[in-house]
Design a protein around this motif. Structure first.
Motif, PDB file in Angstrom:
ATOM      1  N   PHE A  56      -5.779 -19.067  -1.140  1.00 15.61           N
ATOM      2  CA  PHE A  56      -6.656 -18.437  -2.122  1.00 15.61           C
ATOM      3  C   PHE A  56      -6.338 -16.954  -2.274  1.00 15.61           C
ATOM      4  N   LEU A  57      -5.819 -16.336  -1.207  1.00 13.07           N
ATOM      5  CA  LEU A  57      -5.379 -14.943  -1.296  1.00 13.07           C
ATOM      6  C   LEU A  57      -3.962 -14.853  -1.835  1.00 13.07           C
ATOM      7  N   LEU A  58      -3.107 -15.784  -1.415  1.00 16.25           N
ATOM      8  CA  LEU A  58      -1.715 -15.755  -1.869  1.00 16.25           C
ATOM      9  C   LEU A  58      -1.600 -15.952  -3.376  1.00 16.25           C
ATOM     10  N   ARG A  59      -2.494 -16.755  -3.958  1.00 14.44           N
ATOM     11  CA  ARG A  59      -2.398 -17.023  -5.399  1.00 14.44           C
ATOM     12  C   ARG A  59      -2.651 -15.766  -6.223  1.00 14.44           C
ATOM     13  N   GLY A  60      -3.260 -14.729  -5.621  1.00 12.08           N
ATOM     14  CA  GLY A  60      -3.499 -13.481  -6.343  1.00 12.08           C
ATOM     15  C   GLY A  60      -2.390 -12.469  -6.196  1.00 12.08           C
ATOM     16  N   ALA A  61      -1.382 -12.779  -5.346  1.00  7.90           N
ATOM     17  CA  ALA A  61      -0.272 -11.836  -5.143  1.00  7.90           C
ATOM     18  C   ALA A  61       0.521 -11.662  -6.430  1.00  7.90           C
ATOM     19  N   GLY A  62       0.813 -10.403  -6.732  1.00  4.90           N
ATOM     20  CA  GLY A  62       1.547 -10.110  -7.952  1.00  4.90           C
ATOM     21  C   GLY A  62       0.660 -10.025  -9.172  1.00  4.90           C
ATOM     22  N   VAL A  63      -0.563 -10.542  -9.039  1.00 10.36           N
ATOM     23  CA  VAL A  63      -1.531 -10.472 -10.136  1.00 10.36           C
ATOM     24  C   VAL A  63      -2.515  -9.337  -9.890  1.00 10.36           C
ATOM     25  N   VAL A  64      -3.006  -9.261  -8.631  1.00  9.93           N
ATOM     26  CA  VAL A  64      -3.901  -8.185  -8.237  1.00  9.93           C
ATOM     27  C   VAL A  64      -3.064  -7.004  -7.777  1.00  9.93           C
ATOM     28  N   GLY A  65      -3.327  -5.823  -8.336  1.00 12.40           N
ATOM     29  CA  GLY A  65      -2.549  -4.636  -7.992  1.00 12.40           C
ATOM     30  C   GLY A  65      -2.799  -4.164  -6.573  1.00 12.40           C
ATOM     31  N   GLU A  66      -1.908  -3.306  -6.083  1.00 11.24           N
ATOM     32  CA  GLU A  66      -2.059  -2.786  -4.728  1.00 11.24           C
ATOM     33  C   GLU A  66      -3.265  -1.844  -4.663  1.00 11.24           C
ATOM     34  N   PRO A  67      -3.844  -1.689  -3.466  1.00  5.61           N
ATOM     35  CA  PRO A  67      -5.009  -0.799  -3.327  1.00  5.61           C
ATOM     36  C   PRO A  67      -4.683   0.624  -3.785  1.00  5.61           C
ATOM     37  N   THR A  68      -5.661   1.292  -4.353  1.00  7.92           N
ATOM     38  CA  THR A  68      -5.466   2.655  -4.871  1.00  7.92           C
ATOM     39  C   THR A  68      -5.962   3.729  -3.903  1.00  7.92           C
ATOM     40  N   CYS A  69      -6.570   3.306  -2.800  1.00  3.86           N
ATOM     41  CA  CYS A  69      -7.106   4.296  -1.862  1.00  3.86           C
ATOM     42  C   CYS A  69      -5.988   4.890  -1.001  1.00  3.86           C
ATOM     43  N   ASP A  70      -6.255   6.077  -0.457  1.00  2.00           N
ATOM     44  CA  ASP A  70      -5.297   6.784   0.408  1.00  2.00           C
ATOM     45  C   ASP A  70      -5.519   6.321   1.842  1.00  2.00           C
ATOM     46  N   ARG A  71      -4.500   5.693   2.437  1.00  2.73           N
ATOM     47  CA  ARG A  71      -4.662   5.154   3.779  1.00  2.73           C
ATOM     48  C   ARG A  71      -4.495   6.217   4.868  1.00  2.73           C
ATOM     49  N   ASN A  72      -3.924   7.423   4.561  1.00  2.98           N
ATOM     50  CA  ASN A  72      -3.725   8.490   5.555  1.00  2.98           C
ATOM     51  C   ASN A  72      -4.248   9.823   5.004  1.00  2.98           C
ATOM     52  N   PRO A  73      -5.539   9.923   4.767  1.00  2.00           N
ATOM     53  CA  PRO A  73      -6.073  11.174   4.205  1.00  2.00           C
ATOM     54  C   PRO A  73      -6.249  12.238   5.293  1.00  2.00           C
ATOM     55  N   ASP A  74      -6.419  13.486   4.841  1.00  2.00           N
ATOM     56  CA  ASP A  74      -6.753  14.593   5.754  1.00  2.00           C
ATOM     57  C   ASP A  74      -8.276  14.580   5.922  1.00  2.00           C
ATOM     58  N   ILE A  75      -8.734  14.004   7.026  1.00  2.00           N
ATOM     59  CA  ILE A  75     -10.171  13.792   7.225  1.00  2.00           C
ATOM     60  C   ILE A  75     -10.919  15.118   7.292  1.00  2.00           C
ATOM     61  N   ASP A  76     -10.326  16.111   8.014  1.00  2.00           N
ATOM     62  CA  ASP A  76     -11.002  17.411   8.113  1.00  2.00           C
ATOM     63  C   ASP A  76     -11.189  18.025   6.743  1.00  2.00           C
ATOM     64  N   GLU A  77     -10.155  17.966   5.913  1.00  2.00           N
ATOM     65  CA  GLU A  77     -10.242  18.534   4.574  1.00  2.00           C
ATOM     66  C   GLU A  77     -11.297  17.811   3.742  1.00  2.00           C
ATOM     67  N   GLN A  78     -11.393  16.464   3.877  1.00  2.00           N
ATOM     68  CA  GLN A  78     -12.394  15.707   3.118  1.00  2.00           C
ATOM     69  C   GLN A  78     -13.806  16.046   3.577  1.00  2.00           C
ATOM     70  N   VAL A  79     -13.965  16.261   4.890  1.00  2.00           N
ATOM     71  CA  VAL A  79     -15.277  16.659   5.406  1.00  2.00           C
ATOM     72  C   VAL A  79     -15.671  18.000   4.825  1.00  2.00           C
ATOM     73  N   ARG A  80     -14.703  18.949   4.849  1.00  2.00           N
ATOM     74  CA  ARG A  80     -14.992  20.288   4.329  1.00  2.00           C
ATOM     75  C   ARG A  80     -15.396  20.221   2.862  1.00  2.00           C
ATOM     76  N   ARG A  81     -14.676  19.447   2.033  1.00  2.00           N
ATOM     77  CA  ARG A  81     -14.992  19.348   0.609  1.00  2.00           C
ATOM     78  C   ARG A  81     -16.364  18.692   0.383  1.00  2.00           C
ATOM     79  N   THR A  82     -16.667  17.711   1.187  1.00  2.00           N
ATOM     80  CA  THR A  82     -17.952  17.035   1.047  1.00  2.00           C
ATOM     81  C   THR A  82     -19.102  17.966   1.378  1.00  2.00           C
ATOM     82  N   VAL A  83     -18.924  18.788   2.438  1.00  2.00           N
ATOM     83  CA  VAL A  83     -19.970  19.746   2.819  1.00  2.00           C
ATOM     84  C   VAL A  83     -20.182  20.747   1.694  1.00  2.00           C
TER      85      VAL A  83
END
Length: 715
Positions: A56-83
């Motif tokens: 059921f997951l394999l049938r979506g390969a090539g149809v569903v695009g790759e994730p758009t999120c950043d898997r290695n973000p700068d956590i400290d920088e994101q915390v600072r921006r959020t604050v």
């Protein structure tokens, strides 16, 4: 019945076959494909999951695009921006001091870390799936997804398919004058009265469709969404074509009409759907509800799957008619040399099962009525009794599995199930069969007889041999659906499996069976009426489809207008006029019994069930009648209605297949009242006794009620 009588042919096919039978065949095959395609697709998914883990997951390969999120973000920088963003938001919020101004940086960090974790899981799942997508997975997925999309696309067009089917077949029935009427057209006066009435009826339908389109356009102009907007254009075109055919018939009447005639008999030649259209249309117009019939046609489309299945059942019946199965069964019975009354009883028992599998009483009468009548006459039956048995041959099995009418009742109600209905139905079937045996024996003109077992049994067994390949072939198709597609033969799958069974039988029969029968020295005759049998699979299928087209047009137009008649009954408040408080359940049962018989006399079974469910059923339940008891009453009452004049639908269909001349020859002018009208009186006596028994005896004896209407436990 042929769809057209034209000397002009294209590729050895008449013009009528190209413009009516061929589209009908395509629509029927598409209906089978959609239903069986859903079964096939579910099996494809099951095969995919069994072959590749997480398919059921394999049938979506090539149809569903790759994730758009950043898997290695700068956590400290994101915390600072959020604050910073939180501080800015609080500075702009005048109520921020009321809720506190502290910002929990640790909570923000934990939230961001969880988001990163979810993102990494998405990426890992995506990469794992991409790595496992082999060329085999891609090829299988292409087939599976393609089947899914095709089924979904076509399945969404069921309303359009049904609309086209009704109108194409109605035009064929109109052109060939095949609509159901109480009397056939014989005289010039009959022709003009019938045709003018039909022209008026079809004009009312055309006006209703045009008015309905005007309403749709007004709704669109007001910004209201309109569903199935294009469907109404098909109805307008179709009704216009029907009216044009009527005008053509007025200009060019048949050349073989008798002169003279009288208006009283001529009125009886108006097709039943014409009466319904004229009465419903005129009533709606008096109410200012000009588009009323189109509204109720739309309600019919709500049950498009049901009516498409009904068309398939008609096709099944016509293919059955093209086979030699009915005559092979009579070959088995012939050595017993039964008296006519006893043979009629046996015939009703044998025909009950195919009646249940062809969906409704009228369909089986159309399919096998000619053979039944001719064989009974050959055995020495009285013409009136042969006609009575032929008409009743479609009535006995409507309470047996897997009859479509019972399935519809269960689908419309949550108070009863198909298991409960069929469980009670088989008991009522044996009651009705017993009553027929009793009445027929009292009416016999000669002593009952049957050949000695030692003489009849060996010959009967020998004549069973040609039926063995049919049984094997049917079992093979059923087992294929059961074991390969995981779909057993039941009331839900029968409209899909049975056409495949009949197609297989036609292929077998015209390749092997005649040669085998000749080798066994058995007698195989042509169909009743002297029509030559086709000499191959394609001619047999074409002939079956030609007959199917006319019968679908006649029956579905009758059913479509029955829905409008039901609308009149609803709008006039006739059902609301029925009392809701009864002195006793006995009074309620008696009144409801009479009303149900009356409805059965004027409406087709499917439209009648919908009307009864919406109106009378709740009155019966409130009066203390058990739902299962009520619906069994309803089925028996309907069958009594279909066998009772002035309409007597089953007798009208019997006349269509046996022939007007044969029915006229069967009339008697001497003898007792019973002898002269036996074709009506015998079925009425049987079904009326059955109805009274089913209605009142269970109210009298609690033990009988409990046994006859047993409930099935529900999880």
């Amino acid at each position: 019945m042929t769809t057209a009588s034209s000397s002009f042919k294209i590729a050895n096919r008449s013009v009528g076959e190209w413009i009516s039978s061929l589209p009908t065949l395509i629509i029927l095959l598409i209906t089978i494909f959609v239903a069986s395609g859903e079964i096939i697709h579910s099996q494809l998914l099951r095969v995919g999951e069994a072959t590749w883990e997480e398919y059921f997951l394999l049938r979506g390969a090539g149809v569903v695009g790759e994730p758009t999120c950043d898997r290695n973000p700068d956590i400290d920088e994101q915390v600072r921006r959020t604050v910073i963003q939180r501080e800015a938001d609080m500075a702009d919020d005048p109520l921020a001091d009321m809720f506190g101004t502290d910002i929990d940086e640790d909570a923000i960090r934990r939230s961001i870390e969880r988001s990163v974790q979810v993102c990494n899981e998405r990426w890992q799942r995506f990469e794992r799936i991409e790595e496992r997508v082999t060329p085999g997975v891609k090829a299988f997925r292409t087939v599976e997804v393609g089947v899914s999309r095709m089924i979904t696309t076509i399945g969404e067009s069921r309303r359009t398919l049904l609309t086209l089917l009704v109108l194409i077949c109605a035009a064929t029935a109109t052109m060939s004058r095949h609509h159901i009427a109480i009397r056939p057209v014989r005289t010039v006066r009959d022709h003009y009265v019938s045709t003018i009435a039909l022209l008026s009826a079809n004009t009312l339908l055309f006006v209703s469709a045009v008015q309905y389109r005007e309403r749709q356009l007004m709704s669109i102009a007001e910004g209201i969404s309109v569903s199935h907007y294009g469907l109404n254009l098909i109805w307008i075109t179709g009704f216009g074509v029907l009216a044009a055919i009527n005008i053509y018939h007025l200009v060019k009447p048949p050349k073989d009409l008798e002169q003279g005639g009288n208006y009283g008999k001529a009125l009886l030649t108006i097709p039943l759907y014409g009466f319904m259209s004229l009465s419903a249309g005129s009533r709606f117009m008096l109410d200012g509800y000009y588009h009323g019939m189109s509204v109720y046609l739309g309600m019919m489309m709500e049950h498009s799957t049901m009516f498409l299945n009904l068309a398939l059942y008609i096709w099944i019946g016509m293919m059955l008619k093209q086979t030699r199965m009915a005559q092979l069964v009579f070959n088995v019975l012939r050595p017993w040399k039964m008296s006519p009354e006893l043979l009629c009883f046996v015939v009703l028992l044998v025909t009950a099962v195919p009646t249940a599998y062809t969906g409704a009483s009228g369909i089986f009468v159309i399919a096998a009525g000619a053979v039944i009548y001719s064989e009974l006459m050959r055995a020495g039956a009285r013409p009136q009794m042969a006609l009575a048995t032929t008409a009743m041959s479609g009535s006995m099995g409507v309470v047996l599995r897997p009859c479509l009418l019972v399935v519809i009742i269960a689908a419309l109600n949550n108070q009863v199930t198909t298991a409960e209905l069929f469980g009670s139905g088989i008991k009522i079937f044996f009651l009705t069969a017993f009553l027929f045996f009793i009445y027929s024996q009292f009416a016999r003109k000669e002593p009952a007889r049957i050949a000695p077992f030692r003489e009849a049994l060996p010959e009967s067994i020998r004549r069973l041999r040609p039926l063995i390949p049919y049984v094997v072939l049917m079992a093979a198709v059923i087992m294929f659906f059961n074991h390969v597609l995981d779909r057993r033969l039941d009331e839900f799958s029968a409209p899909i499996i049975l056409p495949v069974v009949l197609l297989s039988i036609l292929i077998y029969e015209y390749v092997f069976s005649k040669k085998s029968a000749d080798q066994l020295g058995l007698e195989l005759e042509d169909t009743a009426g002297g029509d030559p049998r086709p000499t191959g699979f394609e001619p047999a299928l074409r002939r079956a489809t030609n007959e199917t087209t006319g019968h679908i047009g006649a029956l579905l137009m009758l059913m479509a207008l029955s829905v409008s008649v039901g609308g009149i009954i609803e709008r006039t408040g006739l059902m609301e006029a029925m009392p809701t408080d009864f002195a006793s359940v006995w009074v309620a049962a008696a009144l409801l019994m009479l009303v149900l018989v009356g409805i059965g006399m004027i409406m087709d079974p499917y439209g009648a069930v919908i009307l009864v469910n919406a109106t009378i059923a709740q009155v019966a339940f409130a009066a203390g009648i058990d739902p299962l008891h009520f619906w069994m009453m309803t089925l028996v009452a309907f069958e009594l209605g279909y066998l009772t004049p002035p309409v007597a639908l089953n007798h009208l269909l019997t006349r269509q297949v046996v022939g007007d001349d044969e029915v006229e020859k069967a009339k008697l002018t001497t003898g007792s009242f019973w002898d002269r009208y036996e074709k009506f009186l015998l079925p009425i006596a049987v079904m009326l006794t059955a109805l009274i028994t089913v209605t009142f005896l269970p109210l009298w004896f609690d033990g009988l009620h409990e046994w006859l209407f047993q409930k099935v436990g529900r999880g």
